[in-house]
Design a protein around this motif. Sequence first.
Motif, short mmCIF file in Angstrom:
data_model
loop_
_atom_site.label_atom_id
_atom_site.label_comp_id
_atom_site.label_asym_id
_atom_site.label_seq_id
_atom_site.Cartn_x
_atom_site.Cartn_y
_atom_site.Cartn_z
N LEU A 299 0.84 -1.20 0.00
CA LEU A 299 0.00 0.00 0.00
C LEU A 299 0.87 1.24 0.00
O LEU A 299 2.06 1.20 0.34
CB LEU A 299 -0.95 0.03 1.20
CG LEU A 299 -0.39 0.09 2.62
CD1 LEU A 299 -0.05 1.53 3.05
CD2 LEU A 299 -1.37 -0.48 3.63
N THR A 300 0.26 2.36 -0.36
CA THR A 300 0.85 3.69 -0.21
C THR A 300 -0.12 4.53 0.59
O THR A 300 -1.33 4.53 0.33
CB THR A 300 1.11 4.36 -1.57
OG1 THR A 300 2.08 3.60 -2.30
CG2 THR A 300 1.63 5.78 -1.40
N ALA A 301 0.39 5.23 1.59
CA ALA A 301 -0.46 6.07 2.43
C ALA A 301 0.27 7.35 2.78
O ALA A 301 1.52 7.39 2.79
CB ALA A 301 -0.86 5.32 3.71
N VAL A 302 -0.50 8.39 3.05
CA VAL A 302 0.05 9.69 3.41
C VAL A 302 -0.37 10.03 4.84
O VAL A 302 -1.55 9.88 5.20
CB VAL A 302 -0.44 10.78 2.44
CG1 VAL A 302 0.09 12.15 2.87
CG2 VAL A 302 0.02 10.47 1.02
N ASP A 303 0.58 10.46 5.63
CA ASP A 303 0.30 10.88 7.01
C ASP A 303 -0.59 12.12 6.95
O ASP A 303 -0.20 13.15 6.39
CB ASP A 303 1.61 11.19 7.73
CG ASP A 303 1.43 11.45 9.21
OD1 ASP A 303 0.44 12.09 9.60
OD2 ASP A 303 2.31 11.02 9.99
N PRO A 304 -1.80 12.08 7.53
CA PRO A 304 -2.71 13.22 7.45
C PRO A 304 -2.22 14.44 8.23
O PRO A 304 -2.70 15.55 8.01
CB PRO A 304 -4.01 12.68 8.05
CG PRO A 304 -3.58 11.56 8.94
CD PRO A 304 -2.39 10.95 8.28
N VAL A 305 -1.26 14.24 9.13
CA VAL A 305 -0.74 15.36 9.93
C VAL A 305 0.51 15.97 9.31
O VAL A 305 0.61 17.19 9.15
CB VAL A 305 -0.45 14.89 11.37
CG1 VAL A 305 0.20 16.02 12.19
CG2 VAL A 305 -1.73 14.41 12.05
N THR A 306 1.48 15.11 8.93
CA THR A 306 2.76 15.62 8.44
C THR A 306 2.86 15.66 6.93
O THR A 306 3.76 16.33 6.40
CB THR A 306 3.91 14.73 8.98
OG1 THR A 306 3.80 13.42 8.40
CG2 THR A 306 3.85 14.64 10.50
N GLY A 307 2.00 14.92 6.24
CA GLY A 307 2.08 14.85 4.79
C GLY A 307 3.14 13.91 4.27
O GLY A 307 3.35 13.81 3.05
N VAL A 308 3.84 13.20 5.15
CA VAL A 308 4.88 12.26 4.74
C VAL A 308 4.22 11.02 4.14
O VAL A 308 3.27 10.47 4.70
CB VAL A 308 5.76 11.87 5.94
CG1 VAL A 308 6.74 10.75 5.56
CG2 VAL A 308 6.54 13.08 6.44
N SER A 309 4.75 10.56 3.02
CA SER A 309 4.20 9.39 2.32
C SER A 309 5.07 8.16 2.59
O SER A 309 6.29 8.28 2.74
CB SER A 309 4.13 9.67 0.82
OG SER A 309 3.67 8.53 0.12
N VAL A 310 4.44 7.01 2.63
CA VAL A 310 5.15 5.76 2.78
C VAL A 310 4.56 4.74 1.82
O VAL A 310 3.34 4.70 1.63
CB VAL A 310 5.09 5.24 4.24
CG1 VAL A 310 3.67 4.94 4.67
CG2 VAL A 310 5.97 4.00 4.42
#
Length: 392
Positions: A299-310
């Motif tokens: 999966l790919t997800a984006v941190d809703p607080v920091t905007g960092v993607s993983v």
Amino acid sequence: MKTISEPTANDSSKSENRPLEDNLEKRVKPRKSFISRRLFLRNSLAVGAGTLGAGVLGGSRIAEASRGGLTPGDAALLRFPAALELLEADFWIQYNELGGVQDAEVPGGTGNQDYTEAIEVLDEDMPIYIHDNTDDEITHHRFLNAYLASKGAATVNLNPFRTLPGSSATGSSGKRRLTNLTQLTLDTSWWTRYRSSAHNPDLDPDFIFAQAVPTLAVGQHTAIPRTDADLNHPKFVQAMANTAAFHFPTIEQGGNSLYPSMAQRASSVEVLRILISIGPTETMHFQTWSDKAGNAPQLTAVDPVTGVSVTFPDLDNVGEDLQKSLIMPEPCPFLSRNLPPCSIIRPTKTKGVAMGALKFLTDMGLFIGQSPAFFALMKRLAQAADAAQREG
């Protein structure tokens, strides 16, 4: 009972981004007993004092050990892992509060249903494994400190540094912490290191092993829900669980190497026995978690607080030598390339291993927010362990 700790834990905001080597080097001072001993020898023994003093002190250390005490080196070899086990227990307790099993063995929170369900995507038994790993680390630091105390040696107390805020999500106890699980940068090169048949970091220190999850090695990622607001994004909840799944083996492979590396410096057979008895449990943890990490869904997800993607890749399609099912260490060169390959723990070179472990944990972001006094204490413990010499 003597205990090594610091009285205060202030100025945390000034230290969180400071490199370990730059952090309070000037504040790490020699212990007064060592200074007094050097002054005594210098003032009393005149010509040849250095050589004679070293011989006399070495003999007294061996005699101390034979009477049931510990040499200073052996005490240092146990004191540093006692500190690390306290730190390990701290973050495992955080994981257990949210995604493990709460009982009398591992008291804490009440569990978080959304986070636990995401953890169970990797394996339905994950909560039990988290609980048992947590219990193991608690027993390790309790045993090591109790053993040190039984020999009249100083123990380790990190309670003054329980100042970091943990998760405030449902399930967390809300206690102050030693470690930070919300800003992790994970080196997952252990994945390829243990699957490599050609390279061993002890023989190839400059070889760069590829990352299993490259995006975890950059930016800062949370492995637990910081607040209940993090639970409003299902894909992100799974990304946090996946991050935790890779944090588990990343931590345990460190202990996997640390204990056999330090055991090579032990003077006492009993201290050697302790180190080589605790070490294999870290190996058991590592193999368990490396197996479960391989189940992390793509999966790919984006941190809703920091905007960092993983991005977590499909670990079924990473090449024949890197597949997730390859959890047994691949035989590799050991000691010399003139010898046949051998399946081993790696690395196990002992020089600078304690400072290396401390730097590894610091670079991970596990101590972001900790005070200068914390870094000074940990550096002093690591340096003492690295200075230990096998005697007798």
